[in-house]
Design a protein around this motif. Structure first.
Motif, PDB file in Angstrom:
ATOM      1  N   LEU A   1       4.621   1.772   1.490  1.00  0.00           N
ATOM      2  CA  LEU A   1       5.876   2.007   0.751  1.00  0.00           C
ATOM      3  C   LEU A   1       6.584   3.110   1.219  1.00  0.00           C
ATOM      4  CD1 LEU A   1       7.356   1.912  -2.067  1.00  0.00           C
ATOM      5  CD2 LEU A   1       5.677   3.380  -2.991  1.00  0.00           C
ATOM      6  N   VAL A   2       5.519   4.262   1.917  1.00  0.00           N
ATOM      7  CA  VAL A   2       6.202   5.482   2.528  1.00  0.00           C
ATOM      8  C   VAL A   2       7.063   4.856   3.755  1.00  0.00           C
ATOM      9  CG1 VAL A   2       5.283   7.379   3.899  1.00  0.00           C
ATOM     10  CG2 VAL A   2       4.343   7.022   1.634  1.00  0.00           C
ATOM     11  N   GLN A   3       6.555   4.009   4.681  1.00  0.00           N
ATOM     12  CA  GLN A   3       7.198   3.788   5.730  1.00  0.00           C
ATOM     13  C   GLN A   3       8.530   3.163   5.516  1.00  0.00           C
ATOM     14  OE1 GLN A   3       4.785   1.625   8.762  1.00  0.00           O
ATOM     15  NE2 GLN A   3       6.594   1.159   9.971  1.00  0.00           N
ATOM     16  N   GLU A   4       8.249   2.243   4.455  1.00  0.00           N
ATOM     17  CA  GLU A   4       9.526   1.597   4.131  1.00  0.00           C
ATOM     18  C   GLU A   4      10.808   2.401   3.541  1.00  0.00           C
ATOM     19  OE1 GLU A   4       9.953  -2.382   1.531  1.00  0.00           O
ATOM     20  OE2 GLU A   4      10.103  -0.725   0.241  1.00  0.00           O
ATOM     21  N   ILE A   5      10.376   3.132   2.868  1.00  0.00           N
ATOM     22  CA  ILE A   5      11.316   4.177   2.383  1.00  0.00           C
ATOM     23  C   ILE A   5      11.839   5.157   3.287  1.00  0.00           C
ATOM     24  CG2 ILE A   5      11.705   6.049   0.724  1.00  0.00           C
ATOM     25  CD1 ILE A   5       9.811   5.008  -1.157  1.00  0.00           C
ATOM     26  N   ALA A   6      10.901   5.613   4.258  1.00  0.00           N
ATOM     27  CA  ALA A   6      11.401   6.560   5.309  1.00  0.00           C
ATOM     28  C   ALA A   6      12.185   5.906   6.377  1.00  0.00           C
ATOM     29  CB  ALA A   6       9.913   7.103   5.990  1.00  0.00           C
ATOM     30  N   SER A   7      12.052   4.687   6.571  1.00  0.00           N
ATOM     31  CA  SER A   7      13.025   3.842   7.610  1.00  0.00           C
ATOM     32  C   SER A   7      14.360   3.901   6.897  1.00  0.00           C
ATOM     33  CB  SER A   7      12.630   2.377   7.812  1.00  0.00           C
ATOM     34  OG  SER A   7      11.097   2.497   8.244  1.00  0.00           O
ATOM     35  N   ILE A   8      14.443   3.755   5.912  1.00  0.00           N
ATOM     36  CA  ILE A   8      15.762   3.599   5.070  1.00  0.00           C
ATOM     37  C   ILE A   8      16.442   4.870   5.106  1.00  0.00           C
ATOM     38  CG2 ILE A   8      17.108   3.400   2.809  1.00  0.00           C
ATOM     39  CD1 ILE A   8      14.875   1.188   2.171  1.00  0.00           C
ATOM     40  N   ILE A   9      15.876   6.159   4.773  1.00  0.00           N
ATOM     41  CA  ILE A   9      16.194   7.383   4.768  1.00  0.00           C
ATOM     42  C   ILE A   9      16.786   7.685   6.167  1.00  0.00           C
ATOM     43  CG2 ILE A   9      15.712   9.783   4.546  1.00  0.00           C
ATOM     44  CD1 ILE A   9      14.082   9.013   1.953  1.00  0.00           C
ATOM     45  N   LEU A  10      15.836   7.260   7.163  1.00  0.00           N
ATOM     46  CA  LEU A  10      16.260   7.698   8.653  1.00  0.00           C
ATOM     47  C   LEU A  10      17.629   7.020   8.862  1.00  0.00           C
ATOM     48  CD1 LEU A  10      15.288   9.034  11.181  1.00  0.00           C
ATOM     49  CD2 LEU A  10      14.049   6.893  11.621  1.00  0.00           C
ATOM     50  N   ASN A  11      17.795   5.731   8.430  1.00  0.00           N
ATOM     51  CA  ASN A  11      18.998   5.047   8.827  1.00  0.00           C
ATOM     52  C   ASN A  11      20.323   5.726   8.093  1.00  0.00           C
ATOM     53  OD1 ASN A  11      17.950   3.318  10.773  1.00  0.00           O
ATOM     54  ND2 ASN A  11      17.542   1.850   9.096  1.00  0.00           N
TER      55      ASN A  11
ATOM     56  N   ILE B   1       6.189  13.646   5.591  1.00  0.00           N
ATOM     57  CA  ILE B   1       5.087  13.593   6.685  1.00  0.00           C
ATOM     58  C   ILE B   1       5.453  12.645   7.669  1.00  0.00           C
ATOM     59  CG2 ILE B   1       2.885  13.407   7.200  1.00  0.00           C
ATOM     60  CD1 ILE B   1       3.406  16.178   5.946  1.00  0.00           C
ATOM     61  N   TRP B   2       5.721  11.438   7.208  1.00  0.00           N
ATOM     62  CA  TRP B   2       6.079  10.104   8.341  1.00  0.00           C
ATOM     63  C   TRP B   2       7.228  10.600   9.020  1.00  0.00           C
ATOM     64  CZ3 TRP B   2       9.732   6.859   9.680  1.00  0.00           C
ATOM     65  CH2 TRP B   2       9.139   5.692  10.318  1.00  0.00           C
ATOM     66  N   LEU B   3       8.255  11.035   8.341  1.00  0.00           N
ATOM     67  CA  LEU B   3       9.443  11.330   9.208  1.00  0.00           C
ATOM     68  C   LEU B   3       9.221  12.585  10.404  1.00  0.00           C
ATOM     69  CD1 LEU B   3      11.998  11.453   6.469  1.00  0.00           C
ATOM     70  CD2 LEU B   3      12.008   9.844   8.075  1.00  0.00           C
TER      71      LEU B   3
ATOM     72  N   THR C   1       0.878  -1.085  -0.104  1.00  0.00           N
ATOM     73  CA  THR C   1       0.012  -0.120   0.099  1.00  0.00           C
ATOM     74  C   THR C   1       0.729   1.105  -0.028  1.00  0.00           C
ATOM     75  OG1 THR C   1      -0.062   0.214   2.308  1.00  0.00           O
ATOM     76  CG2 THR C   1      -1.647  -1.153   1.369  1.00  0.00           C
ATOM     77  N   LEU C   2       0.377   2.237  -0.393  1.00  0.00           N
ATOM     78  CA  LEU C   2       1.133   3.506  -0.270  1.00  0.00           C
ATOM     79  C   LEU C   2       1.564   3.708   0.842  1.00  0.00           C
ATOM     80  CD1 LEU C   2       2.181   6.060  -1.681  1.00  0.00           C
ATOM     81  CD2 LEU C   2      -0.072   7.203  -1.127  1.00  0.00           C
ATOM     82  N   GLY C   3       0.940   3.653   2.115  1.00  0.00           N
ATOM     83  CA  GLY C   3       1.333   3.655   3.599  1.00  0.00           C
ATOM     84  C   GLY C   3       2.578   2.734   3.993  1.00  0.00           C
TER      85      GLY C   3
END
Length: 233
Positions: free
Chosen positions: A44-54, A78-80, A40-42
């Protein structure tokens, strides 16, 4: 400073990495991959955001996205932000109506033949080789999945970005409305600037020099602030 590159529906970041090469002397270009089109978009967003955060702890970074990539980039920001962690200082978005408006079309429900024809009509494919058009057909399911996420998206009213927004718009883009683009300033608390260029949905490839200049000038401001504050670039 890292600049994360979010591709359009069905696209790969490689296209934008080539296009953004003139910026490599001032930022690190980081490709964003949509690993699974089954999410889902949600998710996908969380997956990408977690990578960027690391990758970007205590580091200044910005996002750039086109069309579907603009939606994903915005929602990752927004997630971050909601997690109370590092967020992009700048969102460079293009080819996307303000998210307060629902999608004009529902292409993802079309049959393969009509969907394929509609994708070609958006521009940027008229000069493609037969082989490249056949490749598009082979990956049509991937493009359709991205379009579904984009076309079924409904904007949550509390999603207000802290980051500054630069919106790039093609005056002849059938996917946007020139009179609506200023409404992007309702989606963030920072500065919001809209730049209009001639061309269709893929106008960015016809105006590389002008758009790179806009982006470079804006990034220079943040790089200068980092040097003044002694923050890592």
């Amino acid at each position: 400073m890292k600049l994360y590159c979010f591709p359009h529906a069905g696209g790969t970041p490689g296209t934008y990495l080539d296009w953004l090469q003139p910026l490599t002397n001032m930022v690190e270009l980081v490709p964003v991959f949509y690993k699974s089109r089954e999410l889902t978009l949600g998710d996908l967003v969380q997956e990408i955001a977690s990578i960027i955060l690391n990758q970007s702890i205590d580091e200044t970074f910005a996002f750039i996205g086109h069309s579907f990539g603009s939606l994903v980039a915005f929602e990752v920001a927004i997630w971050l932000q909601d997690q109370g962690v590092s967020t992009p200082v700048l969102l460079i978005l293009s080819g996307k109506r303000p998210l307060i408006y629902s999608s004009k079309k529902q292409r993802h429900v079309l049959c393969d033949e009509d969907f394929y024809r509609d994708i070609l009509s958006m521009g940027n494919f008229s000069n493609e080789s037969r082989a490249e058009k056949m490749l598009l057909k082979l990956f049509l399911h991937r493009v359709r999945a991205d379009f579904k996420m984009s076309e079924t998206y409904r904007y949550p009213q509390d999603h207000i970005a802290e980051a500054e927004i630069i919106m790039l718009n093609g005056l002849d883009d059938p996917e946007t409305n020139n009179d609506e683009m200023d409404k992007w300033d309702l989606l963030n608390r920072g500065n919001c600037e809209v730049y209009h260029f001639t061309g269709n949905h893929f106008f960015i490839f016809d105006h590389q020099t002008e758009i790179i200049d806009v982006i470079r000038n804006k990034l220079t401001k943040y790089l200068s602030l980092n040097e003044t504050e002694g923050r890592p670039l």
